[in-house]
Design a protein around this motif. Structure first.
Motif, short mmCIF file in Angstrom:
data_model
loop_
_atom_site.label_atom_id
_atom_site.label_comp_id
_atom_site.label_asym_id
_atom_site.label_seq_id
_atom_site.Cartn_x
_atom_site.Cartn_y
_atom_site.Cartn_z
N UNK A 1 0.84 -1.20 0.00
CA UNK A 1 0.00 0.00 0.00
C UNK A 1 0.87 1.25 0.00
N UNK A 2 1.93 1.24 0.80
CA UNK A 2 2.83 2.38 0.87
C UNK A 2 3.49 2.65 -0.48
N UNK A 3 3.99 1.60 -1.11
CA UNK A 3 4.67 1.76 -2.40
C UNK A 3 3.71 2.33 -3.45
N UNK A 4 2.47 1.87 -3.47
CA UNK A 4 1.52 2.39 -4.46
C UNK A 4 1.28 3.88 -4.24
N UNK A 5 1.15 4.30 -2.97
CA UNK A 5 0.96 5.72 -2.68
C UNK A 5 2.19 6.53 -3.08
N UNK A 6 3.38 6.01 -2.80
CA UNK A 6 4.59 6.76 -3.10
C UNK A 6 4.77 6.94 -4.61
N UNK A 7 4.41 5.93 -5.36
CA UNK A 7 4.52 6.04 -6.82
C UNK A 7 3.54 7.07 -7.38
N UNK A 8 2.48 7.34 -6.62
CA UNK A 8 1.52 8.38 -7.03
C UNK A 8 1.89 9.74 -6.44
N UNK A 9 3.11 9.84 -5.88
CA UNK A 9 3.64 11.10 -5.31
C UNK A 9 2.84 11.57 -4.10
N UNK A 10 2.26 10.64 -3.34
CA UNK A 10 1.50 10.99 -2.14
C UNK A 10 2.41 10.99 -0.92
N UNK A 11 2.00 11.75 0.10
CA UNK A 11 2.70 11.77 1.38
C UNK A 11 2.28 10.55 2.20
N UNK A 12 3.25 9.88 2.79
CA UNK A 12 2.97 8.72 3.65
C UNK A 12 3.60 8.94 5.02
N UNK A 13 2.78 8.90 6.07
CA UNK A 13 3.28 8.99 7.43
C UNK A 13 3.09 7.68 8.15
N UNK A 14 4.00 7.38 9.09
CA UNK A 14 3.93 6.12 9.83
C UNK A 14 4.56 6.29 11.21
N UNK A 15 4.28 5.34 12.08
CA UNK A 15 4.91 5.33 13.40
C UNK A 15 6.21 4.53 13.39
N UNK A 16 6.57 3.95 12.25
CA UNK A 16 7.81 3.20 12.11
C UNK A 16 8.54 3.66 10.85
N UNK A 17 9.87 3.52 10.83
CA UNK A 17 10.61 3.95 9.64
C UNK A 17 10.52 2.98 8.48
N UNK A 18 10.00 1.79 8.73
CA UNK A 18 9.89 0.80 7.66
C UNK A 18 8.76 -0.16 7.97
N UNK A 19 8.12 -0.63 6.91
CA UNK A 19 7.03 -1.61 7.03
C UNK A 19 7.36 -2.77 6.09
#
Length: 578
Positions: free
Chosen positions: A384-402
């Motif tokens: 899910x994160x990768x799909x958002x990043x490829x669409x140039x969206x901001x992604x926030x999380x409580x961990x540095x990696x998923x």
């Protein structure tokens, strides 16, 4: 006709309890309480507890305080009504000793699981209220009101309610209640159920028997006295032929089974035990004061219950709850407030931060440009994160990696992280650990601090890792300078990730343990430690790697099977390294 003393006792109990509970009402809670408040603000309700959700949605419209406070105030009202129901049920069961139920109500109010259910709104408090009033009406031979209260339980804890409806129908059929009336009551409950579940979110909960969970959570502090005294009272009543005692015992067993099948909260079970407690002072007064007049009898009953109340006060705090105050709001803001403008998404890995952010977005409208993703496994979240990043969206999380994502591509934002496709090139100085009120808040503060500290350590910034973990009082300027130039080596590898979790240790021990690991990697001198177990195990491992001890050293074995298994895992992992 009901005695005035009984009515006065239940009224006083209700008034005093509501005043105390209302004074202790927190503005918002963590986890489940925050989730119910967020749903109430949106006027939604879950299929797992539709009636509770409907009442919470109504409470959310009160013109006082924020939504979380309003829902918790409704819970305080239900808690007071539950205690009044205990008094009513005891009066119906023991008409000569109406004050006996007050003892059970006081002990129930002192039980930590009940206070938590009252302080942080959950369906279990509505279920507890329904159970005691169903018993009060049934013991008073009022069939239709009893079935109506059983319906209340159905709407707050479906499996528990269904079991109680069956018990109530059998009870009344055995005592000769008109069966046509019972059939009409069941039909009315069916109509209510259709109305509640027709607009509910989710599905009817699946049963999952969890007897051990309910029993274990029923033994906290004063709750253990409620369980022991209530069980003794109900057993004594059944053994001596007290009218309806066997039916009360059946309701107790049904409550245990029903609560274990659904919401495992012990509040409804404790409420039934509280009714049973009334038998003890009543039995004492029958044994020692048969001939006294009514007024003296009530004094003797009250005096007989005083030792039980004193014992309950000795084993735990009185009426307060672990109020987080503004900590959930601060946690949410610390995680998402520093993220760049969206559109984008927030992908969280832990339930407590998720519930805090969900509440802030639903109630306060925080960060409408970012969509909170539902909780999901890491192997799904990374996609899910990768799909958002490829669409140039901001992604926030409580961990540095998923999942399979690279933590070196994360950028710290506040106390959370912004995940990105590009390698992070700028080091952001870490803040010291947060201070959040309540036990859960402290756990979240330590978890976030450790997450940031491990991120800095993995990036080779051991001095920043010490600052993130709040260890600047342990590591002075010279030590921090040494950490800044140190890195793990084959002879001094990091050991922190291999140390098992020891449940008895306070959460903040993890920070000191992490400090032990930093000092080990940097070759700094450390004091000898014998407790707690995690730090002792780390010290023994250091001696194993230095050749002072063997991996099967008796002191390692003495720390328990978890320590032995972790030692085997550590040595295997080190043997595989070049």
């Amino acid at each position: 006709m009901e005695r005035p003393t009984s009515t006065l006792a239940s009224t006083i109990v209700f008034g005093v309890a509501f005043a105390l509970f209302a004074l202790c009402t927190p503005s918002v809670g963590w986890d489940v309480a925050a989730g119910h408040a967020a749903l109430a603000a949106q006027h939604d309700h879950l299929a797992a507890a539709p009636l509770f959700g409907a009442l919470a949605a109504a409470a959310a419209d009160l013109p006082v305080g924020e939504v979380g406070f309003r829902v918790n105030l409704m819970s305080a009202l239900l808690g007071a009504l539950t205690l009044a129901g205990v008094v009513k049920a005891a009066r119906a069961w023991l008409p000569r000793d109406p004050v006996a139920g007050v003892i059970g109500a006081v002990l129930l109010a002192l039980a930590p699981p009940f206070r938590e259910a009252v302080g942080f709104a959950s369906p279990s408090i509505l279920a507890a209220c329904g159970v005691v009033w169903m018993l009060a009406m049934a013991l008073d031979k009022r069939a239709l009101p009893a079935l109506a209260w059983a319906g209340v339980v159905v709407g707050s804890s479906p499996w528990l309610g269904l079991v109680l409806v069956v018990v109530a129908l059998v009870w009344f059929a055995k005592t000769g209640v008109n069966r046509s009336s019972l059939a009409l009551a069941v039909a009315a409950l069916g109509v209510l159920a259709i109305a509640l579940w027709a607009t509910a979110i989710g599905r009817f909960p699946s049963p999952a028997l969890r007897f051990s969970t309910v029993i274990a959570s029923s033994a906290q502090g004063a709750a253990a006295i409620v369980v022991g005294s209530g069980l003794l009272g109900i057993a004594f009543g059944a053994a001596t032929g007290l009218p309806s005692a066997r039916w009360v015992a059946i309701v107790l067993l049904a409550t245990l089974v029903g609560a274990s099948a659904g919401d495992p909260s012990p509040a409804p079970l404790l409420a039934v035990f509280a009714i049973g407690i009334a038998v003890i002072p009543s039995a004492i007064v029958r044994a020692i004061a048969r001939a006294v007049d009514a007024r003296r009898r009530e004094l003797v009953v009250g005096g007989a219950g005083v030792p039980l109340v004193l014992m309950a006060l000795l084993v735990g705090p009185a009426l307060g709850v672990d109020d987080p105050r503004g900590a959930p709001s601060r946690l949410a803001n610390d995680l998402i407030g520093s993220l760049p403008p969206g559109p984008g998404a927030i992908v969280l890995t832990r339930t407590t931060p998720w519930s805090a952010v969900n509440y802030e977005q639903a109630v306060a409208g925080a960060r409408p440009d970012l969509v909170l993703a539902p909780m999901m496994p890491p192997e799904v979240a990374d996609g899910v994160v990768v799909r958002h990043l490829r669409e140039k969206n901001i992604i926030g999380s409580d961990k540095p990696a998923l999942g399979r994502l690279d933590p070196s591509r994360a950028v710290p934002r506040g106390r959370g992280f912004q995940l990105q496709l590009d390698q992070a090139t700028i080091a952001v100085p870490p803040p010291p650990p947060a201070t959040y009120a309540s036990t859960i808040g402290e756990r979240q503060a330590v978890t976030l601090a450790l997450t940031r500290a491990r991120y800095e350590a993995n990036a080779g910034r051991l001095d920043a890792a010490a600052r993130a973990a709040g260890l600047t009082s342990r590591f002075r300027a010279a030590d921090l300078a040494m950490l800044a130039t140190s890195a793990p080596s084959p002879t001094r590898p990091p050991l922190y990730g291999f140390v098992p979790h020891f449940p008895e240790e306070p959460i903040r021990v993890s920070l000191e343990l992490f400090g032990d690991d930093l000092a080990w990697v940097a070759g700094l001198e450390q004091p000898a430690v014998d407790t707690p177990r995690s730090r002792k195990l780390h010290a023994l491992w250091r001696e194993v790697l230095l050749g002072i001890r063997k991996a099967d050293d008796p002191e390692i074995i003495a720390l328990g099977p978890d320590a032995v298994a972790a030692t085997a895992e550590l040595t295997t992992a080190l043997l595989k390294r070049p």
